[in-house]
Design a protein around this motif. Sequence first.
Motif, PDB file in Angstrom:
ATOM      1  N   THR A 374      86.385 -21.419  41.789  1.00  0.00           N
ATOM      2  CA  THR A 374      84.967 -21.745  41.921  1.00  0.00           C
ATOM      3  C   THR A 374      84.542 -22.787  40.896  1.00  0.00           C
ATOM      4  OG1 THR A 374      84.368 -19.616  42.884  1.00  0.00           O
ATOM      5  CG2 THR A 374      82.631 -20.806  41.743  1.00  0.00           C
ATOM      6  N   GLU A 375      85.021 -22.657  39.666  1.00  0.00           N
ATOM      7  CA  GLU A 375      84.678 -23.640  38.639  1.00  0.00           C
ATOM      8  C   GLU A 375      85.216 -25.019  39.017  1.00  0.00           C
ATOM      9  OE1 GLU A 375      83.016 -24.042  34.514  1.00  0.00           O
ATOM     10  OE2 GLU A 375      82.524 -23.283  36.493  1.00  0.00           O
ATOM     11  N   TYR A 376      86.424 -25.045  39.564  1.00  0.00           N
ATOM     12  CA  TYR A 376      86.962 -26.341  39.986  1.00  0.00           C
ATOM     13  C   TYR A 376      86.233 -26.858  41.221  1.00  0.00           C
ATOM     14  CZ  TYR A 376      90.146 -30.211  40.334  1.00  0.00           C
ATOM     15  OH  TYR A 376      90.655 -31.481  40.358  1.00  0.00           O
ATOM     16  N   SER A 377      85.799 -25.958  42.088  1.00  0.00           N
ATOM     17  CA  SER A 377      85.004 -26.371  43.255  1.00  0.00           C
ATOM     18  C   SER A 377      83.703 -27.026  42.823  1.00  0.00           C
ATOM     19  CB  SER A 377      84.716 -25.160  44.148  1.00  0.00           C
ATOM     20  OG  SER A 377      85.912 -24.601  44.653  1.00  0.00           O
ATOM     21  N   THR A 378      83.145 -26.569  41.701  1.00  0.00           N
ATOM     22  CA  THR A 378      81.941 -27.191  41.159  1.00  0.00           C
ATOM     23  C   THR A 378      82.235 -28.635  40.746  1.00  0.00           C
ATOM     24  OG1 THR A 378      81.335 -24.999  40.322  1.00  0.00           O
ATOM     25  CG2 THR A 378      80.030 -26.861  39.549  1.00  0.00           C
ATOM     26  N   LEU A 379      83.394 -28.862  40.152  1.00  0.00           N
ATOM     27  CA  LEU A 379      83.810 -30.224  39.838  1.00  0.00           C
ATOM     28  C   LEU A 379      83.951 -31.062  41.106  1.00  0.00           C
ATOM     29  CD1 LEU A 379      86.568 -29.616  37.126  1.00  0.00           C
ATOM     30  CD2 LEU A 379      84.288 -30.563  36.749  1.00  0.00           C
ATOM     31  N   LEU A 380      84.515 -30.467  42.156  1.00  0.00           N
ATOM     32  CA  LEU A 380      84.672 -31.187  43.417  1.00  0.00           C
ATOM     33  C   LEU A 380      83.309 -31.559  44.002  1.00  0.00           C
ATOM     34  CD1 LEU A 380      87.552 -29.137  45.088  1.00  0.00           C
ATOM     35  CD2 LEU A 380      87.697 -31.426  44.088  1.00  0.00           C
ATOM     36  N   TYR A 381      82.330 -30.678  43.823  1.00  0.00           N
ATOM     37  CA  TYR A 381      80.966 -30.980  44.261  1.00  0.00           C
ATOM     38  C   TYR A 381      80.458 -32.256  43.597  1.00  0.00           C
ATOM     39  CZ  TYR A 381      75.821 -30.544  44.124  1.00  0.00           C
ATOM     40  OH  TYR A 381      74.467 -30.787  44.187  1.00  0.00           O
ATOM     41  N   PHE A 382      80.588 -32.332  42.278  1.00  0.00           N
ATOM     42  CA  PHE A 382      80.098 -33.522  41.564  1.00  0.00           C
ATOM     43  C   PHE A 382      80.914 -34.768  41.918  1.00  0.00           C
ATOM     44  CE2 PHE A 382      78.096 -30.227  38.982  1.00  0.00           C
ATOM     45  CZ  PHE A 382      76.821 -30.762  38.836  1.00  0.00           C
ATOM     46  N   GLU A 383      82.185 -34.577  42.163  1.00  0.00           N
ATOM     47  CA  GLU A 383      83.028 -35.707  42.556  1.00  0.00           C
ATOM     48  C   GLU A 383      82.612 -36.242  43.928  1.00  0.00           C
ATOM     49  OE1 GLU A 383      87.780 -36.802  42.986  1.00  0.00           O
ATOM     50  OE2 GLU A 383      87.145 -34.716  42.782  1.00  0.00           O
ATOM     51  N   GLN A 384      82.419 -35.342  44.878  1.00  0.00           N
ATOM     52  CA  GLN A 384      82.036 -35.760  46.229  1.00  0.00           C
ATOM     53  C   GLN A 384      80.648 -36.402  46.247  1.00  0.00           C
ATOM     54  OE1 GLN A 384      85.089 -35.589  48.211  1.00  0.00           O
ATOM     55  NE2 GLN A 384      83.629 -34.959  49.759  1.00  0.00           N
ATOM     56  N   LYS A 385      79.757 -35.881  45.449  1.00  0.00           N
ATOM     57  CA  LYS A 385      78.359 -36.309  45.508  1.00  0.00           C
ATOM     58  C   LYS A 385      78.096 -37.551  44.677  1.00  0.00           C
ATOM     59  CE  LYS A 385      73.678 -34.433  44.947  1.00  0.00           C
ATOM     60  NZ  LYS A 385      72.878 -33.219  44.688  1.00  0.00           N
ATOM     61  N   TYR A 386      78.733 -37.630  43.496  1.00  0.00           N
ATOM     62  CA  TYR A 386      78.383 -38.696  42.556  1.00  0.00           C
ATOM     63  C   TYR A 386      79.541 -39.618  42.181  1.00  0.00           C
ATOM     64  CZ  TYR A 386      74.396 -35.560  41.896  1.00  0.00           C
ATOM     65  OH  TYR A 386      73.320 -34.753  42.094  1.00  0.00           O
ATOM     66  N   GLY A 387      80.764 -39.251  42.563  1.00  0.00           N
ATOM     67  CA  GLY A 387      81.893 -40.108  42.273  1.00  0.00           C
ATOM     68  C   GLY A 387      82.857 -39.511  41.265  1.00  0.00           C
ATOM     69  N   ALA A 388      84.096 -40.038  41.268  1.00  0.00           N
ATOM     70  CA  ALA A 388      85.152 -39.499  40.421  1.00  0.00           C
ATOM     71  C   ALA A 388      84.830 -39.627  38.932  1.00  0.00           C
ATOM     72  CB  ALA A 388      86.471 -40.198  40.731  1.00  0.00           C
ATOM     73  N   HIS A 389      84.098 -40.678  38.542  1.00  0.00           N
ATOM     74  CA  HIS A 389      83.795 -40.867  37.120  1.00  0.00           C
ATOM     75  C   HIS A 389      82.878 -39.769  36.589  1.00  0.00           C
ATOM     76  CE1 HIS A 389      80.366 -42.602  39.150  1.00  0.00           C
ATOM     77  NE2 HIS A 389      79.712 -42.728  38.009  1.00  0.00           N
ATOM     78  N   ILE A 390      81.965 -39.285  37.424  1.00  0.00           N
ATOM     79  CA  ILE A 390      81.089 -38.179  37.014  1.00  0.00           C
ATOM     80  C   ILE A 390      81.899 -36.895  36.909  1.00  0.00           C
ATOM     81  CG2 ILE A 390      79.094 -36.789  37.646  1.00  0.00           C
ATOM     82  CD1 ILE A 390      78.384 -39.561  36.638  1.00  0.00           C
ATOM     83  N   LYS A 391      82.756 -36.666  37.892  1.00  0.00           N
ATOM     84  CA  LYS A 391      83.630 -35.486  37.847  1.00  0.00           C
ATOM     85  C   LYS A 391      84.433 -35.471  36.558  1.00  0.00           C
ATOM     86  CE  LYS A 391      87.985 -33.714  38.685  1.00  0.00           C
ATOM     87  NZ  LYS A 391      89.305 -34.137  38.189  1.00  0.00           N
ATOM     88  N   GLU A 392      84.975 -36.609  36.159  1.00  0.00           N
ATOM     89  CA  GLU A 392      85.788 -36.670  34.952  1.00  0.00           C
ATOM     90  C   GLU A 392      84.966 -36.395  33.702  1.00  0.00           C
ATOM     91  OE1 GLU A 392      89.059 -36.828  34.437  1.00  0.00           O
ATOM     92  OE2 GLU A 392      89.134 -36.529  36.615  1.00  0.00           O
ATOM     93  N   GLN A 393      83.729 -36.867  33.668  1.00  0.00           N
ATOM     94  CA  GLN A 393      82.873 -36.589  32.511  1.00  0.00           C
ATOM     95  C   GLN A 393      82.554 -35.103  32.409  1.00  0.00           C
ATOM     96  OE1 GLN A 393      79.559 -39.257  31.548  1.00  0.00           O
ATOM     97  NE2 GLN A 393      80.320 -40.675  33.090  1.00  0.00           N
TER      98      GLN A 393
END
Length: 500
Positions: A374-393
């Motif tokens: 679930t925690e990683y799915s939250t990262l996937l949410y930010f990646e899908q919505k805002y881009g890989a650079h946001i996910k990495e931050q």
Amino acid sequence: MIKRKLRLLAIVMVVMTITIGIQYGWDLHVAQQVIKYDKEIVLDKPDYKINVEFIEETMSLNATQKVTYTNNSTDTLNNIYFHLYPNAFRTEDKAPFEKSEMDRAYPKGFDPGYIKINEVKESKKEAEYKLIGDELTLLRVSLASPLKPKGKVEIYIDFNVKLPYSMGRMGYGENTVNIANWFPIVSVYDNSGWNLDPYYPIGDPFYSDASEFDVTAIFPKEYILATTGNVIRKHERSKKNTYQVKADNVRNFVMIISKDFDVKVGNADNIEVKSFSIDGIKGDLALQYGLDSIVIFNELFGKYPYQQISIVATDFFIGGMEYPNLVMIGKHLYEREEDFPLEYVVAHEIAHQWWYGIVGNNEAKEPWLDEALTEYSTLLYFEQKYGAHIKEQVYEKIIKNQYENYKDLYKDTHVDILRGLEDFKSSYEYSSIVYSRGAMFIDELRQTMGEENFKKGLKEYYNSFRFKNTTTADFYKTFQKESDVDLSQLFKQWLNYTHE
């Protein structure tokens, strides 16, 4: 569940460095058609029929329930066990909170909560029963005759629940009444036998089978209801409203009521998304986050199989908590100036609808299965919505940073992710290992498998175990099947799991 003050502080810190621009913008509107229920047949699941009335004067519940239970095992059963979670709140020294949390859990001082069993019957005849376990949180019903494999039994229970003034999962505060983990729920019987874990103060100590619920609930007319399932009928009287609510293939049944709810409704992928805010504060924003989450997770994992989901602001100091078709979000997150913490917690708790809600697991013995994913799915949410650079931050500043800070403080600590709740000494340790290190493991798994195979693994895991309970072995086999490389050393390194 999103964990505790330390993790929320880490989330707030990310606001300082992340600028987010909305890329999705689904319309906020009430669904105009009856949504078809994507119903998957699960044979012989527990069937609950419950009648309950909330008594405002005493902040209590009067209830009766009939449970039809089928023995799906190959063993003959002499007893049926139920969890009585409200009894965990009976005494101050055993309440299911860490000592450092008691002031926030009970801002007006300790107030007891409990469940009283008035009568138990088997097929309408008096049954022999006993309350057992730590703080009497288990009900053992001795059957009149052994229940053979595939045999069915009907258990009737008459009970009362006293709700505490508490900001936890079950209780009430200034704005909401949280009716969660409130009824006798059948324990899971699996290869280990009956699972009778207590209500641990750390993590989510729950494990239940996908079940069917038909609940008739009575509340004073002034209260607005947020609930698991679908309201089939509502009968309004001069002082009270009666609701009939049905839910199928869900692991629990929760109701939140308030006189202060402002309700917003939207639709995403033909799923009704409801936002229950306190006096309208950030209600539209929470709704948008819910709409975004549903569309993103539908695409990544597989279609959410229910008609609706509710995002509910509550008197809840912990942050967020998942229940079937409903997520509890602490009202303090709506009151923050920054929006990012609210979005993070909403996305996290909605991801739990897939991981634990639909694909179940033993949260007491293998909590990483739902929380790390679930925690990683939250990262996937930010990646899908805002881009890989946001996910990495987010990954660097929330996930990796918390784990590294924990390791700096506790250099010789045991960091294997695959551990039960009883093995953790604090919520900080639990959050750092299960959430943060767990998400780091999932990220490593993704890099090892490659993007395409990893996402195939997510969908295969979801599709194979909808409405079932899984284990680490199931997770390993599913992802190994989709991988072109051997994953055994990766699982050994991070989880201390060896495939047999």
